[in-house]
Design an enzyme around this catalytic site. Sequence first.
Site, short mmCIF file in Angstrom:
data_model
loop_
_atom_site.label_atom_id
_atom_site.label_comp_id
_atom_site.label_asym_id
_atom_site.label_seq_id
_atom_site.Cartn_x
_atom_site.Cartn_y
_atom_site.Cartn_z
N GLY A 1 -44.92 -19.52 -41.64
CA GLY A 1 -45.27 -19.22 -40.16
C GLY A 1 -46.40 -20.15 -39.79
O GLY A 1 -46.79 -21.11 -40.44
N VAL B 1 -40.79 -9.64 -48.37
CA VAL B 1 -41.41 -8.96 -49.35
C VAL B 1 -41.55 -7.51 -49.06
O VAL B 1 -42.32 -6.50 -49.88
CB VAL B 1 -43.02 -9.53 -48.95
CG1 VAL B 1 -43.06 -10.71 -49.36
CG2 VAL B 1 -43.57 -9.29 -47.50
N LYS C 1 -42.36 -2.24 -41.61
CA LYS C 1 -41.93 -2.37 -42.98
C LYS C 1 -42.69 -3.65 -43.78
O LYS C 1 -43.41 -3.49 -44.68
CB LYS C 1 -40.56 -2.67 -43.20
CG LYS C 1 -39.57 -1.24 -42.98
CD LYS C 1 -38.13 -1.68 -43.01
CE LYS C 1 -37.54 -1.57 -44.51
NZ LYS C 1 -36.08 -1.68 -44.47
N GLY D 1 -49.55 -4.38 -55.20
CA GLY D 1 -48.95 -4.11 -56.64
C GLY D 1 -49.12 -5.37 -57.54
O GLY D 1 -49.42 -5.54 -58.62
N TYR E 1 -46.97 -2.84 -34.50
CA TYR E 1 -47.85 -3.60 -35.30
C TYR E 1 -49.20 -3.18 -35.42
O TYR E 1 -49.82 -3.51 -36.45
CB TYR E 1 -47.85 -4.98 -34.22
CG TYR E 1 -48.53 -6.07 -34.51
CD1 TYR E 1 -48.09 -7.01 -35.67
CD2 TYR E 1 -50.02 -6.50 -33.83
CE1 TYR E 1 -48.91 -8.02 -36.13
CE2 TYR E 1 -50.59 -7.49 -34.49
CZ TYR E 1 -50.07 -8.29 -35.47
OH TYR E 1 -50.77 -9.58 -35.92
#
Length: 312
Positions: A11, A57, A91, A102, A145
Site C-alpha cells: 500500500g 491477514v 475484519k 498472535g 474503519y
Amino acid sequence: MPRTLITGGAGFLGSHFCDFLLAKGHEVVCMDNLITGSLENIAHIKNNKFTFIKHNVTQHIKVDGPVDYVLHFASPASPIDYLVHPIPTLKVGSLGTHNTLGLAEAKRATYLIASTSEVYGDPLTHPQKEDYWGNVNPVGPRGVYDEAKRFSEAMAMAYHRAHGLDAKIVRIFNTYGPRMRLQDGRAIPNFIYQALMGEDLTIYGDGSQTRSFCYVSDLIEGIYRLLISGINEPVNIGNPKEMTIKEMAEKILHATKSKSKIIYTALPVDDPKIRQPDIALARKVLDWEPKVALDEGLQSTLDFFKTKVSTL
Ligand code: UDP
C-alpha cells in the site's frame, strides 16, 4: 539484522516503510492481499532481503523463521474504500489485528499497529491529544474503519498487559505523497488528479472543514522512532499545520496552474469538521517533528501524479 513483517506492505504507507527498512538493512517480508494495495508500489524493489507474500491477514498467518518486528498496516484507508469494503475493513482491523498480534507473540517480536486520527471521530477537543477518547459514531458509515482501529488499539494494549508483548500504537493523521492512487478518493489525490485532467475540483460541503497534512517521509521517520522506542502508549504522528479543505483546493489549483473550477457537493456523513494533531508527546519522547514544508511535499506529489497521468 532484524527481520520485519509488514502487512499492507504494497500500500501507500506500507511500501514506503518497506523502502525505509530495507535501506536500514532489515530483511522485509511484505504481506498484502492487494485489495487496495498494488504490486506497482513495490515493483522497483530489487533486493534479495525482500519477499512478497500475497495473503489476506484475516486468515491465519504463517511466516517461517524468526521475526523481530510485526507492523500491521493492512487496511483500506480512504473513506471511499472503506465504504466500498465495509466488512473487509472491519475484519482486517479485528481478525487481522488478532492474527498479527498472535504471530508477534509467537515470534517474541515487537508489534506496531497503524492506528488513526479517526479514533477521535468528529472531535470535541482541539487540537487532539492522545488522552482524548474521541467522538465516534459506531453505526455510521465511517464506523467500520474507526471502530476497527479502536478495537485494534484495545487488542494491542491487552496483549501488552496480559502477555507483556512490546506493542506500539501510532495514531496516523492525514498523510500524502507519491504512490497515492490517482483514484484514491482522498482530498489531495482527488484534487491533483482533477486539476491535471481539467476536471472540476469537488469540495464536499463548503470546504470550511480542516485537516492537517503530513508528508509521507516525515511520517515514516516518526513511526520508525516509535518502533525502536520504549513507548507502549498511543502516540500521534502528523503535521500540526492545519488548513481548510478550500485552502488546499486553491493551493493545488495554483500549483498545477490548472484552469479547473471548484464545485461544491454534499458533505459525507460524519465527516470530521476539524482535525489537528497535538504532537507534544512525539516531540518529547521521540524527539520528532515534521520537517517537509507543504509546498515542497506537494511538488513531489505533483511530479508523481504528472508521470502517472501521462501514462493514461
Ligand atoms: N474532501 C473533499 N473533496 C474530495 C475529497 C475529500 O472536499 O474530493 C474532503 C472530505 O470531505 C474531508 C477532507 O476533504 O472533509 C479530507 O478528506 P479525506 O478523504 O482526504 O480524508 P479524511 O480526513 O476525511 O479521512
